[in-house]
Design a protein around this motif. Structure first.
Motif, PDB file in Angstrom:
ATOM      1  N   TYR A 111     -11.064   6.248   2.163  1.00 27.25           N
ATOM      2  CA  TYR A 111     -10.319   5.431   1.206  1.00 27.25           C
ATOM      3  C   TYR A 111      -8.884   5.937   1.161  1.00 27.25           C
ATOM      4  CZ  TYR A 111     -14.962   4.065  -0.363  1.00 27.25           C
ATOM      5  OH  TYR A 111     -16.247   3.588  -0.407  1.00 27.25           O
ATOM      6  N   LEU A 112      -7.955   5.024   0.996  1.00 26.70           N
ATOM      7  CA  LEU A 112      -6.544   5.375   0.876  1.00 26.70           C
ATOM      8  C   LEU A 112      -6.102   5.056  -0.537  1.00 26.70           C
ATOM      9  CD1 LEU A 112      -5.268   3.865   4.261  1.00 26.70           C
ATOM     10  CD2 LEU A 112      -6.109   6.183   3.813  1.00 26.70           C
ATOM     11  N   ASP A 113      -5.408   5.997  -1.164  1.00 26.13           N
ATOM     12  CA  ASP A 113      -5.010   5.822  -2.559  1.00 26.13           C
ATOM     13  C   ASP A 113      -3.633   5.164  -2.667  1.00 26.13           C
ATOM     14  OD1 ASP A 113      -5.746   6.577  -5.456  1.00 26.13           O
ATOM     15  OD2 ASP A 113      -3.649   7.222  -5.242  1.00 26.13           O
ATOM     16  N   ASP A 114      -3.504   4.312  -3.675  1.00 31.14           N
ATOM     17  CA  ASP A 114      -2.258   3.585  -3.935  1.00 31.14           C
ATOM     18  C   ASP A 114      -1.051   4.500  -4.142  1.00 31.14           C
ATOM     19  OD1 ASP A 114      -3.598   1.167  -3.778  1.00 31.14           O
ATOM     20  OD2 ASP A 114      -3.731   0.885  -5.951  1.00 31.14           O
ATOM     21  N   LYS A 117       1.701   4.244  -1.545  1.00 30.60           N
ATOM     22  CA  LYS A 117       2.383   2.978  -1.269  1.00 30.60           C
ATOM     23  C   LYS A 117       3.856   2.961  -1.689  1.00 30.60           C
ATOM     24  CE  LYS A 117      -1.566  -0.124  -1.099  1.00 30.60           C
ATOM     25  NZ  LYS A 117      -2.225  -1.293  -1.701  1.00 30.60           N
ATOM     26  N   CYS A 137       2.126   2.925   5.606  1.00 30.87           N
ATOM     27  CA  CYS A 137       0.795   2.697   5.023  1.00 30.87           C
ATOM     28  C   CYS A 137      -0.058   1.739   5.848  1.00 30.87           C
ATOM     29  CB  CYS A 137       0.924   2.217   3.578  1.00 30.87           C
ATOM     30  SG  CYS A 137       1.432   3.549   2.455  1.00 30.87           S
ATOM     31  N   GLU A 141      -3.667   2.797   7.470  1.00 36.27           N
ATOM     32  CA  GLU A 141      -4.886   2.006   7.309  1.00 36.27           C
ATOM     33  C   GLU A 141      -5.487   1.665   8.676  1.00 36.27           C
ATOM     34  OE1 GLU A 141      -6.062  -2.485   5.922  1.00 36.27           O
ATOM     35  OE2 GLU A 141      -4.622  -1.419   4.663  1.00 36.27           O
ATOM     36  N   LYS A 149     -11.287   0.780   1.992  1.00 42.14           N
ATOM     37  CA  LYS A 149     -10.318   0.000   1.226  1.00 42.14           C
ATOM     38  C   LYS A 149      -9.308   0.927   0.546  1.00 42.14           C
ATOM     39  CE  LYS A 149     -12.881  -0.242  -3.146  1.00 42.14           C
ATOM     40  NZ  LYS A 149     -13.337  -1.124  -4.214  1.00 42.14           N
ATOM     41  N   TRP A 150      -8.278   0.299   0.001  1.00 45.14           N
ATOM     42  CA  TRP A 150      -7.316   1.009  -0.839  1.00 45.14           C
ATOM     43  C   TRP A 150      -7.909   1.130  -2.238  1.00 45.14           C
ATOM     44  CZ3 TRP A 150      -2.697   3.243   0.435  1.00 45.14           C
ATOM     45  CH2 TRP A 150      -2.260   3.023   1.736  1.00 45.14           C
TER      46      TRP A 150
END
Length: 164
Positions: A111-114, A117, A137, A141, A149-150
């Motif tokens: 998972y990628l954290d906001d 961004k 970003c 991904e 997901k983010w």
């Protein structure tokens, strides 16, 4: 070596030559920021947690911390980090070089954290304690193994909240 696995993995994207190997350690956010010549927040740190059936990998900005309430709401369980040995077992990378690339196990979700961004580019590790790769970003991904997901599970990085 883990960095060699990541380099091989990056070949299919034509990005193997974009991996940066530093003369000194980049095993912590502070060391990585110094080595890369950027602010610590632009280091994309990768933390590994126990999942219901495997592991949960979260990549987040260097100044972010996991918010236990948000984590539990997102994943339905308490955040419990993997041990150093478990991190190697699940990710194939040593602590300090854990990254979302070249993960060969199917029971590891990325998972990628906001929190990342807000930057044009970030610097995740590339499989060793003295490596990184600069990515935006979208690239992060695309290149992450087992990307799900983010998510928004971190605190301490928003201007309207304190870093505690």
């Amino acid at each position: 070596m883990s960095i060699d696995k990541v380099r091989d993995y990056m070949k299919k994207f034509g990005r193997e030559n974009d991996i940066i190997e530093f003369e000194k350690s980049s095993a912590t956010v502070e060391l990585a920021a110094e080595a890369a010549g950027v602010i610590p927040a632009r280091i994309a740190k990768t933390l590994s947690f126990k999942g219901p059936e495997g592991a949960i990998i979260i990549v987040m900005a260097g100044d972010a911390k996991v918010d236990n309430k948000r984590y539990k709401k997102e994943f339905g369980l308490k955040a419990k980090m993997l041990t150093a040995d478990e991190a190697v077992e699940y990710t194939g990378h040593i602590v300090g070089g854990v990254c979302p690339f070249a993960i060969e196990r199917d029971d590891v979700d990325v998972y990628l954290d906001d929190s990342m961004k807000r930057f044009d580019t970030v610097f995740p590790a590339a499989g060793s304690s003295n490596s990184a790769i600069e990515l935006n970003c979208d690239e992060l991904e695309e290149l992450s193994s087992n990307f799900v997901k983010w998510v928004d599970v971190c605190k301490g990085w928003r201007e309207d909240e304190s870093n505690n």
